[in-house]
Design a protein around this motif. Structure first.
Motif, PDB file in Angstrom:
ATOM      1  N   GLY A  23     -45.401  -7.123 -41.624  1.00 41.08           N
ATOM      2  CA  GLY A  23     -44.893  -5.767 -41.799  1.00 41.08           C
ATOM      3  C   GLY A  23     -43.467  -5.564 -41.339  1.00 41.08           C
ATOM      4  N   GLN A  24     -42.770  -6.627 -40.913  1.00 44.47           N
ATOM      5  CA  GLN A  24     -41.377  -6.500 -40.492  1.00 44.47           C
ATOM      6  C   GLN A  24     -40.467  -6.387 -41.718  1.00 44.47           C
ATOM      7  OE1 GLN A  24     -40.002  -9.411 -37.716  1.00 44.47           O
ATOM      8  NE2 GLN A  24     -41.743  -9.156 -36.324  1.00 44.47           N
ATOM      9  N   SER A  25     -39.448  -5.540 -41.613  1.00 42.06           N
ATOM     10  CA  SER A  25     -38.518  -5.331 -42.727  1.00 42.06           C
ATOM     11  C   SER A  25     -37.385  -6.348 -42.686  1.00 42.06           C
ATOM     12  CB  SER A  25     -37.953  -3.906 -42.681  1.00 42.06           C
ATOM     13  OG  SER A  25     -37.382  -3.636 -41.410  1.00 42.06           O
ATOM     14  N   HIS A  26     -36.957  -6.777 -43.887  1.00 43.50           N
ATOM     15  CA  HIS A  26     -35.873  -7.750 -44.028  1.00 43.50           C
ATOM     16  C   HIS A  26     -34.886  -7.229 -45.069  1.00 43.50           C
ATOM     17  CE1 HIS A  26     -37.945 -11.305 -42.050  1.00 43.50           C
ATOM     18  NE2 HIS A  26     -38.935 -10.434 -42.194  1.00 43.50           N
ATOM     19  N   ILE A  27     -33.610  -7.644 -44.912  1.00 42.39           N
ATOM     20  CA  ILE A  27     -32.597  -7.385 -45.925  1.00 42.39           C
ATOM     21  C   ILE A  27     -32.236  -8.719 -46.564  1.00 42.39           C
ATOM     22  CG2 ILE A  27     -30.194  -6.717 -46.328  1.00 42.39           C
ATOM     23  CD1 ILE A  27     -30.475  -4.543 -44.274  1.00 42.39           C
ATOM     24  N   LEU A  28     -32.406  -8.795 -47.869  1.00 42.48           N
ATOM     25  CA  LEU A  28     -32.132 -10.026 -48.605  1.00 42.48           C
ATOM     26  C   LEU A  28     -30.956  -9.816 -49.546  1.00 42.48           C
ATOM     27  CD1 LEU A  28     -35.807 -11.026 -49.554  1.00 42.48           C
ATOM     28  CD2 LEU A  28     -34.486 -11.758 -47.567  1.00 42.48           C
ATOM     29  N   LEU A  29     -30.135 -10.837 -49.674  1.00 39.58           N
ATOM     30  CA  LEU A  29     -28.958 -10.779 -50.542  1.00 39.58           C
ATOM     31  C   LEU A  29     -29.162 -11.720 -51.722  1.00 39.58           C
ATOM     32  CD1 LEU A  29     -26.195 -10.819 -47.780  1.00 39.58           C
ATOM     33  CD2 LEU A  29     -27.276  -8.859 -48.881  1.00 39.58           C
TER      34      LEU A  29
ATOM     35  N   ILE B  70     -20.129  -7.535 -49.634  1.00 41.49           N
ATOM     36  CA  ILE B  70     -21.564  -7.236 -49.722  1.00 41.49           C
ATOM     37  C   ILE B  70     -22.261  -7.641 -48.426  1.00 41.49           C
ATOM     38  CG2 ILE B  70     -23.715  -7.874 -50.893  1.00 41.49           C
ATOM     39  CD1 ILE B  70     -22.079  -8.131 -53.481  1.00 41.49           C
ATOM     40  N   LYS B  71     -21.911  -8.825 -47.883  1.00 41.35           N
ATOM     41  CA  LYS B  71     -22.514  -9.275 -46.633  1.00 41.35           C
ATOM     42  C   LYS B  71     -22.156  -8.328 -45.489  1.00 41.35           C
ATOM     43  CE  LYS B  71     -22.834 -14.231 -47.634  1.00 41.35           C
ATOM     44  NZ  LYS B  71     -22.360 -15.593 -47.237  1.00 41.35           N
ATOM     45  N   SER B  72     -20.887  -7.839 -45.500  1.00 42.15           N
ATOM     46  CA  SER B  72     -20.445  -6.919 -44.448  1.00 42.15           C
ATOM     47  C   SER B  72     -21.238  -5.620 -44.511  1.00 42.15           C
ATOM     48  CB  SER B  72     -18.943  -6.633 -44.602  1.00 42.15           C
ATOM     49  OG  SER B  72     -18.513  -5.712 -43.613  1.00 42.15           O
ATOM     50  N   VAL B  73     -21.429  -5.090 -45.729  1.00 47.16           N
ATOM     51  CA  VAL B  73     -22.213  -3.870 -45.889  1.00 47.16           C
ATOM     52  C   VAL B  73     -23.661  -4.102 -45.434  1.00 47.16           C
ATOM     53  CG1 VAL B  73     -23.193  -2.270 -47.578  1.00 47.16           C
ATOM     54  CG2 VAL B  73     -20.779  -2.939 -47.736  1.00 47.16           C
ATOM     55  N   ALA B  74     -24.246  -5.252 -45.784  1.00 47.11           N
ATOM     56  CA  ALA B  74     -25.628  -5.560 -45.415  1.00 47.11           C
ATOM     57  C   ALA B  74     -25.796  -5.625 -43.908  1.00 47.11           C
ATOM     58  CB  ALA B  74     -26.056  -6.879 -46.061  1.00 47.11           C
ATOM     59  N   ASN B  75     -24.834  -6.240 -43.218  1.00 44.73           N
ATOM     60  CA  ASN B  75     -24.922  -6.338 -41.755  1.00 44.73           C
ATOM     61  C   ASN B  75     -24.818  -4.962 -41.096  1.00 44.73           C
ATOM     62  OD1 ASN B  75     -25.268  -9.141 -41.588  1.00 44.73           O
ATOM     63  ND2 ASN B  75     -23.069  -9.501 -41.808  1.00 44.73           N
ATOM     64  N   ILE B  76     -23.942  -4.120 -41.636  1.00 47.58           N
ATOM     65  CA  ILE B  76     -23.815  -2.759 -41.080  1.00 47.58           C
ATOM     66  C   ILE B  76     -25.109  -1.981 -41.290  1.00 47.58           C
ATOM     67  CG2 ILE B  76     -22.606  -0.568 -41.314  1.00 47.58           C
ATOM     68  CD1 ILE B  76     -20.089  -2.139 -42.058  1.00 47.58           C
ATOM     69  N   LEU B  77     -25.670  -2.079 -42.500  1.00 45.62           N
ATOM     70  CA  LEU B  77     -26.933  -1.388 -42.784  1.00 45.62           C
ATOM     71  C   LEU B  77     -28.043  -1.888 -41.873  1.00 45.62           C
ATOM     72  CD1 LEU B  77     -26.873  -1.336 -46.711  1.00 45.62           C
ATOM     73  CD2 LEU B  77     -26.623   0.624 -45.172  1.00 45.62           C
ATOM     74  N   ALA B  78     -28.131  -3.203 -41.659  1.00 39.31           N
ATOM     75  CA  ALA B  78     -29.169  -3.768 -40.798  1.00 39.31           C
ATOM     76  C   ALA B  78     -29.019  -3.264 -39.379  1.00 39.31           C
ATOM     77  CB  ALA B  78     -29.099  -5.295 -40.836  1.00 39.31           C
ATOM     78  N   ASP B  79     -27.759  -3.206 -38.906  1.00 41.30           N
ATOM     79  CA  ASP B  79     -27.525  -2.752 -37.537  1.00 41.30           C
ATOM     80  C   ASP B  79     -27.928  -1.293 -37.362  1.00 41.30           C
ATOM     81  OD1 ASP B  79     -26.358  -3.154 -34.844  1.00 41.30           O
ATOM     82  OD2 ASP B  79     -24.959  -1.621 -35.560  1.00 41.30           O
ATOM     83  N   ARG B  80     -27.559  -0.434 -38.303  1.00 44.53           N
ATOM     84  CA  ARG B  80     -27.864   0.988 -38.167  1.00 44.53           C
ATOM     85  C   ARG B  80     -29.338   1.310 -38.469  1.00 44.53           C
ATOM     86  NH1 ARG B  80     -22.634   4.348 -40.491  1.00 44.53           N
ATOM     87  NH2 ARG B  80     -21.019   3.160 -39.360  1.00 44.53           N
TER      88      ARG B  80
ATOM     89  N   ASN C 114     -31.708  -0.663 -37.489  1.00 48.93           N
ATOM     90  CA  ASN C 114     -32.452  -1.375 -36.435  1.00 48.93           C
ATOM     91  C   ASN C 114     -33.246  -2.562 -36.991  1.00 48.93           C
ATOM     92  OD1 ASN C 114     -31.629   0.394 -34.310  1.00 48.93           O
ATOM     93  ND2 ASN C 114     -33.186   1.879 -34.989  1.00 48.93           N
ATOM     94  N   ILE C 115     -32.662  -3.233 -37.980  1.00 51.68           N
ATOM     95  CA  ILE C 115     -33.259  -4.450 -38.518  1.00 51.68           C
ATOM     96  C   ILE C 115     -32.556  -5.629 -37.859  1.00 51.68           C
ATOM     97  CG2 ILE C 115     -33.591  -5.850 -40.592  1.00 51.68           C
ATOM     98  CD1 ILE C 115     -33.677  -3.304 -42.219  1.00 51.68           C
ATOM     99  N   PRO C 116     -33.280  -6.548 -37.179  1.00 51.81           N
ATOM    100  CA  PRO C 116     -32.647  -7.667 -36.467  1.00 51.81           C
ATOM    101  C   PRO C 116     -31.785  -8.516 -37.395  1.00 51.81           C
ATOM    102  CG  PRO C 116     -34.990  -7.493 -35.906  1.00 51.81           C
ATOM    103  CD  PRO C 116     -34.748  -6.555 -37.040  1.00 51.81           C
ATOM    104  N   ASN C 117     -30.710  -9.067 -36.834  1.00 56.79           N
ATOM    105  CA  ASN C 117     -29.799  -9.893 -37.626  1.00 56.79           C
ATOM    106  C   ASN C 117     -30.516 -11.106 -38.230  1.00 56.79           C
ATOM    107  OD1 ASN C 117     -27.597  -8.238 -37.151  1.00 56.79           O
ATOM    108  ND2 ASN C 117     -26.977  -9.341 -35.284  1.00 56.79           N
ATOM    109  N   LYS C 118     -31.532 -11.613 -37.495  1.00 50.09           N
ATOM    110  CA  LYS C 118     -32.262 -12.773 -38.007  1.00 50.09           C
ATOM    111  C   LYS C 118     -33.050 -12.436 -39.275  1.00 50.09           C
ATOM    112  CE  LYS C 118     -36.416 -11.966 -35.230  1.00 50.09           C
ATOM    113  NZ  LYS C 118     -37.379 -12.568 -34.273  1.00 50.09           N
ATOM    114  N   ASN C 119     -33.240 -11.131 -39.522  1.00 52.56           N
ATOM    115  CA  ASN C 119     -33.987 -10.700 -40.702  1.00 52.56           C
ATOM    116  C   ASN C 119     -33.076 -10.392 -41.883  1.00 52.56           C
ATOM    117  OD1 ASN C 119     -36.246 -10.954 -39.156  1.00 52.56           O
ATOM    118  ND2 ASN C 119     -36.791  -8.788 -39.112  1.00 52.56           N
ATOM    119  N   VAL C 120     -31.816 -10.791 -41.776  1.00 54.22           N
ATOM    120  CA  VAL C 120     -30.880 -10.662 -42.883  1.00 54.22           C
ATOM    121  C   VAL C 120     -30.651 -12.054 -43.456  1.00 54.22           C
ATOM    122  CG1 VAL C 120     -28.576  -9.950 -43.602  1.00 54.22           C
ATOM    123  CG2 VAL C 120     -29.773  -8.673 -41.810  1.00 54.22           C
ATOM    124  N   GLY C 121     -30.957 -12.249 -44.724  1.00 55.44           N
ATOM    125  CA  GLY C 121     -30.847 -13.588 -45.293  1.00 55.44           C
ATOM    126  C   GLY C 121     -30.475 -13.550 -46.758  1.00 55.44           C
TER     127      GLY C 121
END
Length: 406
Positions: free
Chosen positions: A358-364, A376-386, A388-395
């Protein structure tokens, strides 16, 4: 000396054919005549009405005069009315009663007397000396009504020696285990026993089980009078197999009438004229129970998956709503406002995905040779940070079930 049906022949028809081939029409007719002699006995033991007796007699008459080698007979409604004096309703009821009793079975437009013939062959007087090789010391096994298997298994010794019946004696522990295992196949009987005794009968002794079953049996055989006497006879005649037969009568969906089926077992009527193996019935009950359990488990998994999908959908709606607000603010910043194609690129490339926990991830996705990859990666990292999605869940990379974040 009694003749038995040889194992080389799969049914009474083949047996009678062999008799006809070896002994001629006289011996074949003698077999049919013996069926006629058994008619009153077997119809009475089966508890059938006089109309069934008349109908079965008519079938034998047609078989006798047809000079046919088959046990399949046609008896039309018109013939019943003209020859037997039975109306169409009585004819139908008699035919159905004989089928239900296991004396005949339907074969297209004909009625096959093989089930009844197979029952009475064991009582038929021995054949002439020249034909005893056909009848003596022959094991037989044939399926009858309600999938009851009539068996007489013999162990074969060295050639030229006699056969001896092989029987297995069960220990008291094995008997109790079989009884308990059978009772576990009937939740309603087990529930009734628990309610009656106030304790779990699966841990009771065999004698306690017998007494407890007898005390609740009237609930399950309401159409039978004298249930207590019937149960006493069942135990005295069949031992723990009576419990197995009761479970088969209660839970086997192929049993049409519980009371009649169980009484036939106890009294040795119809298909139970010889030793009856209840195992096929219990195997069917067990298979049906396992199928229901598997169906229930599958439905539960389906419901759980549906509930999980619903919860993830609700969570996704909340996250996407927040992400859209955040992205609107980002579009106003100098860093991103200069590229008017960036919003479209982000919508196409940024995905939201939930793992099994059930953990949320951001995928590119679609970053290969994408000139806006860095943005796009910069926008994704900002969205993940705001969000509260851990950086490890961005891939990078797509996953089944992933949806656009924006």
């Amino acid at each position: 000396m009694h003749a038995t049906v040889p194992s080389a022949f799969s049914n009474a028809e083949a047996y009678l054919n062999a008799l006809h081939a070896r002994m001629g029409e006289t011996e074949f007719s003698r077999v049919v005549s013996y069926l006629s002699a058994r008619l009153n006995v077997d119809v009475t033991r089966a508890g059938l009405k006089p109309s069934a007796r008349v109908f079965l007699s008519g079938l034998l008459d047609k078989l006798r005069i047809s000079c046919s080698r088959t046990l399949r007979v046609q008896l039309t409604t018109r013939e019943c009315e003209e020859l037997l004096g039975l109306g169409s309703t009585s004819c139908t009821e008699a035919r159905n009663a004989l089928i239900e009793a296991g004396l005949v079975e339907r074969d297209g437009n004909s009625l096959d007397l093989s089930p009844w013939a197979m029952q009475v062959m064991q009582f038929m007087p021995s054949l002439p000396d020249g034909n005893r090789a056909l009848s003596e010391k022959s094991p037989f096994s044939v399926d009858l009504v309600n999938s009851i298997t009539i068996t007489n298994k013999l162990n074969t010794k060295e050639e030229g020696t006699e056969n001896e019946t092989s029987t297995k004696t069960l220990t008291p522990e094995e008997i109790l285990h079989e009884a308990r295992e059978a009772i576990s196949l009937s939740p309603r009987l087990l529930s009734a026993l628990t309610k009656k005794t106030g304790r779990d009968m699966m841990y009771s002794s065999f004698d306690e089980l017998v007494v407890a079953i007898g005390s609740v049996l009237d609930q399950f055989l309401p159409l039978h009078k004298g249930v207590a006497r019937l149960w006493d006879r069942a135990i005295s005649r069949h031992g723990h197999v009576a419990i197995l037969a009761l479970i088969a009568a209660l839970e086997d969906t192929s049993v049409r009438c519980t009371e009649r089926w169980f009484r036939a077992f106890v009294e040795g009527m119809g298909a139970f004229a010889a030793f009856a193996d209840i195992k096929p019935n219990l195997a069917r009950v067990r298979a049906e129970r396992d199928a229901k359990i598997k169906a229930a488990e599958a439905q539960q998994r389906l419901d759980e998956r549906g509930e999980l999908t619903r919860k993830r959908g609700e969570a996704a709606d909340i996250i996407r709503e927040q992400a859209e607000k955040i992205f609107v603010e980002l579009e106003k910043q100098d860093e991103f406002s200069g590229d008017y194609m960036l919003p479209m690129a982000c919508v196409r490339s940024i995905r939201l995905w939930f793992d099994d926990e059930g953990q949320s991830h951001i995928l590119l996705v679609d970053l290969y040779q994408n000139t806006r990859e860095k943005m796009i990666k910069s926008v994704a990292n900002i969205l993940a940070d705001r969000l509260n999605i851990p950086n490890k869940n961005v891939g990078i990379g797509n996953r089944p079930g992933a949806i656009p974040l924006l």
